[in-house]
Design an enzyme around this catalytic site. Structure first.
Site, PDB file in Angstrom:
ATOM      1  N   THR A   1       7.783   7.317  -3.415  1.00 59.31           N
ATOM      2  CA  THR A   1       9.249   7.246  -3.454  1.00 59.31           C
ATOM      3  C   THR A   1       9.752   5.881  -2.981  1.00 59.31           C
ATOM      4  OG1 THR A   1       9.268   9.593  -2.951  1.00 59.31           O
ATOM      5  CG2 THR A   1      11.339   8.432  -2.658  1.00 59.31           C
TER       6      THR A   1
ATOM      7  N   GLY B   1       7.801   3.071  -2.052  1.00 60.37           N
ATOM      8  CA  GLY B   1       7.068   1.929  -2.612  1.00 60.37           C
ATOM      9  C   GLY B   1       7.548   1.571  -4.016  1.00 60.37           C
TER      10      GLY B   1
ATOM     11  N   GLU C   1      12.050  -1.417  10.350  1.00 59.14           N
ATOM     12  CA  GLU C   1      13.432  -0.931  10.306  1.00 59.14           C
ATOM     13  C   GLU C   1      13.553   0.424   9.621  1.00 59.14           C
ATOM     14  OE1 GLU C   1      16.473  -2.692  11.618  1.00 59.14           O
ATOM     15  OE2 GLU C   1      16.646  -0.533  11.497  1.00 59.14           O
TER      16      GLU C   1
ATOM     17  N   ALA D   1       0.861  -1.185   0.000  1.00 57.39           N
ATOM     18  CA  ALA D   1       0.000   0.000   0.000  1.00 57.39           C
ATOM     19  C   ALA D   1       0.891   1.226   0.000  1.00 57.39           C
ATOM     20  CB  ALA D   1      -0.912  -0.010   1.223  1.00 57.39           C
TER      21      ALA D   1
ATOM     22  N   LYS E   1      11.082   9.600  15.694  1.00 49.41           N
ATOM     23  CA  LYS E   1      12.083   8.529  15.607  1.00 49.41           C
ATOM     24  C   LYS E   1      12.700   8.273  16.981  1.00 49.41           C
ATOM     25  CE  LYS E   1      12.961   9.831  10.841  1.00 49.41           C
ATOM     26  NZ  LYS E   1      13.729  10.731   9.968  1.00 49.41           N
TER      27      LYS E   1
END
Ligand SMILES: NC(=O)c1ccc[n+]([C@@H]2O[C@H](COP(=O)([O-])OP(=O)(O)OC[C@H]3O[C@@H](n4cnc5c(N)ncnc54)[C@H](OP(=O)(O)O)[C@@H]3O)[C@@H](O)[C@H]2O)c1
Length: 439
Positions: free
Chosen positions: A14, A16, A131, A10, A207
């Site tokens: 950039t 995908g 990751e 989905a 992050k």
């Protein structure tokens, strides 16, 4: 050979599109290393007709990510759309609830709902791999989640936003203003049209919140982060830092202290000769300090289609190699139900060195007054220098102080006291100093 791993993707932007291209061009190698083929059997994006330069003719197109997650004949749902809520959250939830494995690069989603999603995955025996969500291609999630098991982490910190690092690097190397560097970053595609999320530090904060949970085994606390972006950093600060042997980086830092965990994102001065100070441009770096290993520093591409897709592919390959019914690594390193409540350390208690830049009227007694305000707050100074302020003629001077280790509380009190003085011109600048342990 085992059946092919069926993957539904989905998001074909950039990351995908890079992922599709890499899986297709490396099909044979992947089959050998994973012991089974990886096949993209279902895809979705917003615009079905857009030419993405990839071949998705053999995959079934779904009109919505939610439908793909709920109905497609797949083993793994790969979410590469982005966003903390809406389609990304709904489809990931639906896929996990169905017992599908999920791979995502979406830090916003994990920062907001990571514990809940980890709980669903663990209940269903599914893997939730992410990751690419932190520092792009750098394998920091795996390092914290698996490789450092048994270590007690004391501090994790890093440069995790390429846009900010690019801007700060250009300012230093070219002597350009923040605004000019931002414009250039936008022109080169390193910064979004609305760059606020990056330059105000929110992206780094998402992050950092994920790393904190992995490092300290606590619930994700993305709203409990002290946040300062880079918009106030001037070329004068960068030059002063360089003269004093430092460089300025936007760091995310999570640190265990006696009173709880400190999570902070702010411009930081790091010693010029440290490795992290040398990390330039859009490159990312993450350092982990722990008791058994010592200091680990990883440097690499933090963004970009291929670098990010590399991390996503590693996550998919882990799933391809995993055995059904096998014991799973907990999604967040510690089982979701066993994560400790997050205990925030007060920012006022933060201890460290500080850089303070003051613009003052050129009068006698100013130097002594500033030194007195510092002494009243038990701040010991490593250096205090006075310089001409080129654009101010003889009327104003710049005074730069570097403190030895002190507390945030003391610095704020001293600066507040100086703000009451008639000789101060404009706002004082305060930048925290961080010292890497080993590198
Ligand atoms: N780009 C990076 O360097 C990078 C690095 C690390 C992590 N990430 C993360 O990776 C994820 C994807 O980033 P990206 O840069 O690839 O984004 P992007 O280029 O904007 O692509 C997003 C894709 O998602 C699709 N999409 C968005 N909303 C949708 C919806 N409601 N329904 C169906 N499809 C939808 C878009 O469809 P259309 O193409 O039809 O508009 C597009 O294909 C984000 O979570 C991002 O934070 C990106």
């Amino acid at each position: 050979m085992a059946d092919a791993l069926k993957v539904g993707i989905a998001g074909l932007g950039t990351v995908g599109a890079s992922l599709v291209r890499i899986i297709q061009t490396r099909a044979n190698e992947l089959t050998v290393t994973c012991g089974r083929a990886i096949e993209i059997t279902a895809v979705t994006a917003r615009d079905r007709n857009r030419d993405r330069g990839i071949d998705i003719s053999r995959a079934t197109w779904f009109d919505s990510p939610e439908k793909l997650a709920a109905e497609a004949d797949i083993d793994v749902f790969v979410e590469l759309m982005g966003g903390a809520e809406g389609a990304a959250a709904d489809s990931v939830r639906a896929a996990l609830t169905r017992g599908l494995h999920v791979v995502t690069a979406n830090k916003a989603l994990l920062a907001a709902s990571g514990v809940e999603l980890a709980g669903i995955a663990e209940e269903k025996g599914a893997l939730l791999n992410f990751e690419a969500a932190v520092a792009g291609g750098i394998p920091v999630i795996k390092a914290l989640r698996e490789s450092l098991t048994g270590n007690t982490v004391s501090r994790v910190y890093g440069i995790m936003n390429g846009t900010c690092n690019y801007i700060l690097t250009r300012m230093e190397k070219e002597g350009l203003s923040f605004a000019d560097c931002l414009k250039e970053a936008q022109r080169l595609g390193y910064a979004e049209a609305d760059p606020a999320f990056d330059i105000e530090g929110n992206d780094t904060a998402h992050k950092l919140a994920i790393l904190t949970t992995l490092a300290f085994g606590t619930e994700i606390a993305a709203d409990e982060i002290y946040l300062e972006g880079i918009t106030n950093i001037s070329i004068e600060d960068i030059h002063a830092a360089a003269d004093l042997g430092y460089r300025i980086k936007l760091l995310g830092v999570a640190q265990q202290t006696d009173s709880g965990i400190e999570q902070r994102v702010h411009p930081t001065m790091v010693p010029h000769d440290s490795v992290i100070a040398q990390v330039d441009g859009v490159t990312n770096a993450v350092a982990i300090e722990s008791d058994i290993l010592g200091e680990l520093l990883m440097v690499g591409p933090g963004a970009g289609g291929d670098a990010t897709a590399s991390a996503v592919l590693g996550d998919i390959a882990d799933i391809a190699k995993s055995r059904p019914g096998a014991q799973r690594v907990p999604v967040l390193g510690t089982p979701a139900a066993a994560l400790a409540p997050y205990k925030r350390a007060r920012m006022q208690s933060h201890e460290g060195g500080y850089f303070i830049r003051l613009t003052v009227a050129d009068r006698t007694g100013v130097f002594a007054s500033i030194a007195a305000r510092m002494a009243e707050n038990a701040i010991s100074l490593e250096s205090i220098v006075q310089r001409a302020k080129p654009d101010a003629g003889d009327t104003a001077k710049t005074i730069i102080l570097v403190t030895h280790a002190t507390t945030e509380d003391s610095v704020r009190k001293a600066v507040d006291a100086i703000k009451q003085e008639s000789y101060l011109v404009g706002e004082p600048q305060v930048i925290r100093i961080e010292r890497p342990k080993a590198f």
